[in-house]
Design a protein around this motif. Structure first.
Motif, PDB file in Angstrom:
ATOM      1  N   THR A 101       0.842  -1.193   0.000  1.00 31.75           N
ATOM      2  CA  THR A 101       0.000   0.000   0.000  1.00 31.75           C
ATOM      3  C   THR A 101       0.877   1.242   0.000  1.00 31.75           C
ATOM      4  O   THR A 101       1.727   1.414   0.874  1.00 31.75           O
ATOM      5  N   LEU A 102       0.662   2.091  -0.983  1.00 24.86           N
ATOM      6  CA  LEU A 102       1.408   3.345  -1.069  1.00 24.86           C
ATOM      7  C   LEU A 102       0.815   4.360  -0.099  1.00 24.86           C
ATOM      8  O   LEU A 102      -0.395   4.595  -0.091  1.00 24.86           O
ATOM      9  N   ILE A 103       1.657   4.969   0.711  1.00 21.96           N
ATOM     10  CA  ILE A 103       1.267   6.065   1.587  1.00 21.96           C
ATOM     11  C   ILE A 103       1.697   7.374   0.935  1.00 21.96           C
ATOM     12  O   ILE A 103       2.871   7.547   0.575  1.00 21.96           O
ATOM     13  N   ILE A 104       0.751   8.284   0.783  1.00 18.87           N
ATOM     14  CA  ILE A 104       1.039   9.606   0.230  1.00 18.87           C
ATOM     15  C   ILE A 104       0.916  10.605   1.371  1.00 18.87           C
ATOM     16  O   ILE A 104      -0.190  10.898   1.833  1.00 18.87           O
ATOM     17  N   LEU A 105       2.048  11.086   1.839  1.00 21.10           N
ATOM     18  CA  LEU A 105       2.074  11.991   2.987  1.00 21.10           C
ATOM     19  C   LEU A 105       1.619  13.380   2.564  1.00 21.10           C
ATOM     20  O   LEU A 105       2.209  13.997   1.687  1.00 21.10           O
ATOM     21  N   ASN A 106       0.578  13.865   3.200  1.00 23.57           N
ATOM     22  CA  ASN A 106       0.003  15.163   2.867  1.00 23.57           C
ATOM     23  C   ASN A 106       0.765  16.297   3.536  1.00 23.57           C
ATOM     24  O   ASN A 106       1.273  16.162   4.655  1.00 23.57           O
ATOM     25  N   HIS A 107       0.780  17.422   2.866  1.00 19.30           N
ATOM     26  CA  HIS A 107       1.183  18.709   3.439  1.00 19.30           C
ATOM     27  C   HIS A 107       2.566  18.699   4.100  1.00 19.30           C
ATOM     28  O   HIS A 107       2.779  19.298   5.148  1.00 19.30           O
ATOM     29  N   THR A 108       3.484  17.960   3.461  1.00 17.81           N
ATOM     30  CA  THR A 108       4.907  18.079   3.819  1.00 17.81           C
ATOM     31  C   THR A 108       5.183  17.707   5.276  1.00 17.81           C
ATOM     32  O   THR A 108       6.168  18.136   5.860  1.00 17.81           O
ATOM     33  N   GLY A 109       4.302  16.891   5.864  1.00 18.01           N
ATOM     34  CA  GLY A 109       4.498  16.533   7.263  1.00 18.01           C
ATOM     35  C   GLY A 109       4.166  17.643   8.242  1.00 18.01           C
ATOM     36  O   GLY A 109       4.518  17.560   9.418  1.00 18.01           O
ATOM     37  N   LEU A 110       3.492  18.689   7.778  1.00 16.20           N
ATOM     38  CA  LEU A 110       2.991  19.790   8.613  1.00 16.20           C
ATOM     39  C   LEU A 110       4.090  20.430   9.483  1.00 16.20           C
ATOM     40  O   LEU A 110       4.035  20.380  10.719  1.00 16.20           O
ATOM     41  N   PRO A 111       5.062  21.075   8.856  1.00 16.14           N
ATOM     42  CA  PRO A 111       6.141  21.726   9.620  1.00 16.14           C
ATOM     43  C   PRO A 111       5.751  23.124  10.099  1.00 16.14           C
ATOM     44  O   PRO A 111       6.354  24.128   9.720  1.00 16.14           O
ATOM     45  N   SER A 112       4.752  23.204  10.948  1.00 17.07           N
ATOM     46  CA  SER A 112       4.240  24.518  11.370  1.00 17.07           C
ATOM     47  C   SER A 112       5.131  25.186  12.412  1.00 17.07           C
ATOM     48  O   SER A 112       5.154  26.416  12.510  1.00 17.07           O
ATOM     49  N   ASP A 113       5.865  24.391  13.188  1.00 17.84           N
ATOM     50  CA  ASP A 113       6.782  24.952  14.191  1.00 17.84           C
ATOM     51  C   ASP A 113       8.102  25.283  13.498  1.00 17.84           C
ATOM     52  O   ASP A 113       8.873  24.395  13.164  1.00 17.84           O
ATOM     53  N   ARG A 114       8.356  26.563  13.292  1.00 23.55           N
ATOM     54  CA  ARG A 114       9.553  26.976  12.563  1.00 23.55           C
ATOM     55  C   ARG A 114      10.715  27.361  13.488  1.00 23.55           C
ATOM     56  O   ARG A 114      11.687  27.972  13.045  1.00 23.55           O
ATOM     57  N   SER A 115      10.619  26.990  14.754  1.00 26.00           N
ATOM     58  CA  SER A 115      11.770  27.185  15.638  1.00 26.00           C
ATOM     59  C   SER A 115      12.885  26.239  15.215  1.00 26.00           C
ATOM     60  O   SER A 115      12.638  25.237  14.528  1.00 26.00           O
ATOM     61  N   PRO A 116      14.139  26.517  15.587  1.00 24.57           N
ATOM     62  CA  PRO A 116      15.218  25.591  15.239  1.00 24.57           C
ATOM     63  C   PRO A 116      14.941  24.169  15.724  1.00 24.57           C
ATOM     64  O   PRO A 116      15.214  23.202  14.999  1.00 24.57           O
ATOM     65  N   GLU A 117      14.383  24.042  16.917  1.00 22.22           N
ATOM     66  CA  GLU A 117      14.088  22.713  17.449  1.00 22.22           C
ATOM     67  C   GLU A 117      12.976  22.037  16.648  1.00 22.22           C
ATOM     68  O   GLU A 117      13.044  20.838  16.350  1.00 22.22           O
ATOM     69  N   GLY A 118      11.958  22.828  16.308  1.00 22.56           N
ATOM     70  CA  GLY A 118      10.857  22.275  15.536  1.00 22.56           C
ATOM     71  C   GLY A 118      11.291  21.819  14.158  1.00 22.56           C
ATOM     72  O   GLY A 118      10.913  20.735  13.698  1.00 22.56           O
ATOM     73  N   LEU A 119      12.093  22.616  13.473  1.00 20.81           N
ATOM     74  CA  LEU A 119      12.560  22.249  12.139  1.00 20.81           C
ATOM     75  C   LEU A 119      13.509  21.060  12.184  1.00 20.81           C
ATOM     76  O   LEU A 119      13.492  20.208  11.290  1.00 20.81           O
ATOM     77  N   ALA A 120      14.321  20.991  13.232  1.00 17.68           N
ATOM     78  CA  ALA A 120      15.224  19.837  13.373  1.00 17.68           C
ATOM     79  C   ALA A 120      14.429  18.562  13.586  1.00 17.68           C
ATOM     80  O   ALA A 120      14.743  17.508  13.001  1.00 17.68           O
TER      81      ALA A 120
END
Length: 314
Positions: A186-205
Motif C-alpha cells: 500500500t502506497l502512503i502519500i504523505l500530505n502537506h509536507t508533514g505539517l512543519p508549522s513549528d519553525r523554531s530551530p528545534e521544531g525544524l530539526a
C-alpha cells in the motif's frame, strides 16, 4: 548555477471543491469555526468549483487535478464521492479522487469496496488523530495507525489497489514508517509536507529527522503543500528551505507539488504559491522539475482525462 523556471504542464495533487450551501460539510457550516492551523477560515466558506479554481490558477498551466476529501458528513462518505463525480462529469475536473473512509468503522471493508467502484477513486484519507505535539508523542500517545481495529480496515486497501493519503504532523511519522513496513503493498502519500508549522530551530530539526526516517521506506511519497503559516502571508523566504529539503530527502521521483486550494488561499494566491515552488526548484534539471509538477502526481494518482480541464462540457 543555471536556473530555468518550470513552464510545463501541472497536475495539482491536492485541492478541494465544495458548495457549503448544499454540501454537508460540518466544519463549513454557518456559525461553526473549528480550531484550524491557519486561524479563522471564514473566508473559504464559499462555493468553490472548477471555474473558480481555474481563475485562481490562470497564470499556470494546470492540466489535471486531484480532489481530496473535504470532511463531508462522515455518515455519508459515498455521498461525497458521488457528488464529486458529478462535478467531474460537468467540468472535466477533477481527474482523480481521494475519498473519505473511516478505516476503524465496522463497515470499513464494505465501504472501501464501494469507493473502489467509482472510476476516479485512487486513494482514501482518514486523519488518524493522536498526539497534538511532540511531547505527547514522546509520552506514548498514539494515533489510530497503532490501533488494531483501524489496521484491519487499512489491510483492505491493497485488495482494491487503493493508496492511503496520510495527514498527520511529523511527530507521528514513526508510526507511519511502521505502517508502511507492515503493509508494503500500500502506497502512503504523505500530505502537506508533514505539517512543519513549528519553525523554531528545534521544531525544524525534529521535522527534518522525522521526514528523513520515513523517507527510508520506499512505499511512502510526499506532497509539498500546506506549508503556510497562520497570520502571515505566504512567501518563499519562509518556505524555501522546507521545499528544498523535502525534495532532497525524498528525491524528485517521490515528491509532488500541490496547491491545497482553496484552503491555502488563506495564506497566499495560487500564483504566489506556485511561483514560489517554481523558484525553489529552478536550479534542478528540467526533467526533475517535470516530475515534481506533473509526472509524479499523474503516475501515483493515475489521473484520467475526461474533457478539457476547466471547461463546462454541458
Amino acid at each position: 548555477m543555471t536556473t530555468e523556471y518550470y513552464s510545463g504542464p501541472i497536475v495539482d495533487a491536492h485541492h478541494h471543491f465544495w458548495q457549503p450551501a448544499i454540501n454537508p460539510h460540518p466544519w463549513l457550516a454557518d456559525g461553526v469555526l473549528i480550531p484550524f492551523r491557519y486561524g479563522d477560515y471564514s473566508a473559504i466558506k464559499r462555493e468553490y468549483l472548477p471555474p473558480d479554481y481555474f481563475i485562481d490558477a490562470v497564470k499556470h498551466q494546470v492540466v489535471e487535478t486531484v480532489y481530496i476529501d473535504a470532511e463531508w458528513d462522515p455518515q455519508d462518505p459515498l455521498g461525497e464521492t458521488e457528488y464529486i463525480h458529478t462535478v467531474a462529469q460537468r467540468y472535466g475536473a477533477p481527474n482523480a479522487v481521494v475519498a473519505q473512509a473511516w478505516l476503524d468503522a465496522d463497515n470499513a471493508a464494505e465501504l472501501l469496496n464501494a469507493q473502489a467502484q467509482y472510476p476516479l477513486v485512487r486513494s482514501v484519507r482518514h486523519k488518524p488523530g493522536g498526539a497534538a505535539n511532540p511531547q505527547e508523542a514522546k509520552a506514548g500517545k498514539r494515533t489510530l495507525m497503532s490501533h488494531d481495529g483501524w489496521l484491519r480496515g487499512y489491510a483492505e486497501l491493497a485488495k482494491h489497489g487503493l493508496h492511503f493519503d496520510l495527514q498527520t504532523p511529523w511527530w507521528n511519522l514513526e508510526e507511519a514508517k511502521r505502517l508502511a513496513i507492515d503493509f508494503p503493498d500500500t502506497l502512503i502519500i504523505l500530505n502537506h509536507t508533514g505539517l512543519p508549522s513549528d519553525r523554531s530551530p528545534e521544531g525544524l530539526a525534529g521535522w527534518h529527522r522525522a521526514m528523513a526516517q520515513v523517507a527510508e521506506v520506499p512505499n511512502i511519497v510526499v506532497k509539498i503543500s500546506g506549508i503556510g503559516l497562520a497570520d502571515r502571508p505566504w512567501n518563499i523566504d519562509d518556505n524555501l528551505w522546507i521545499i528544498r529539503e523535502t525534495v532532497a530527502i525524498f528525491g524528485p521521483e517521490r515528491a509532488m507539488f500541490a496547491s491545497n486550494f482553496p484552503v491555502d488561499s488563506l495564506c497566499g494566491s495560487f500564483d504566489t504559491i506556485f511561483s514560489g515552488f517554481k523558484q525553489a526548484v529552478s536550479d534542478l534539471p528540467y526533467e526533475q522539475q517535470h516530475q515534481l509538477f506533473c509526472r509524479n502526481a499523474r503516475r501515483y494518482y493515475r489521473t484520467q482525462q475526461q474533457s478539457p480541464a476547466g471547461q463546462d462540457s454541458q
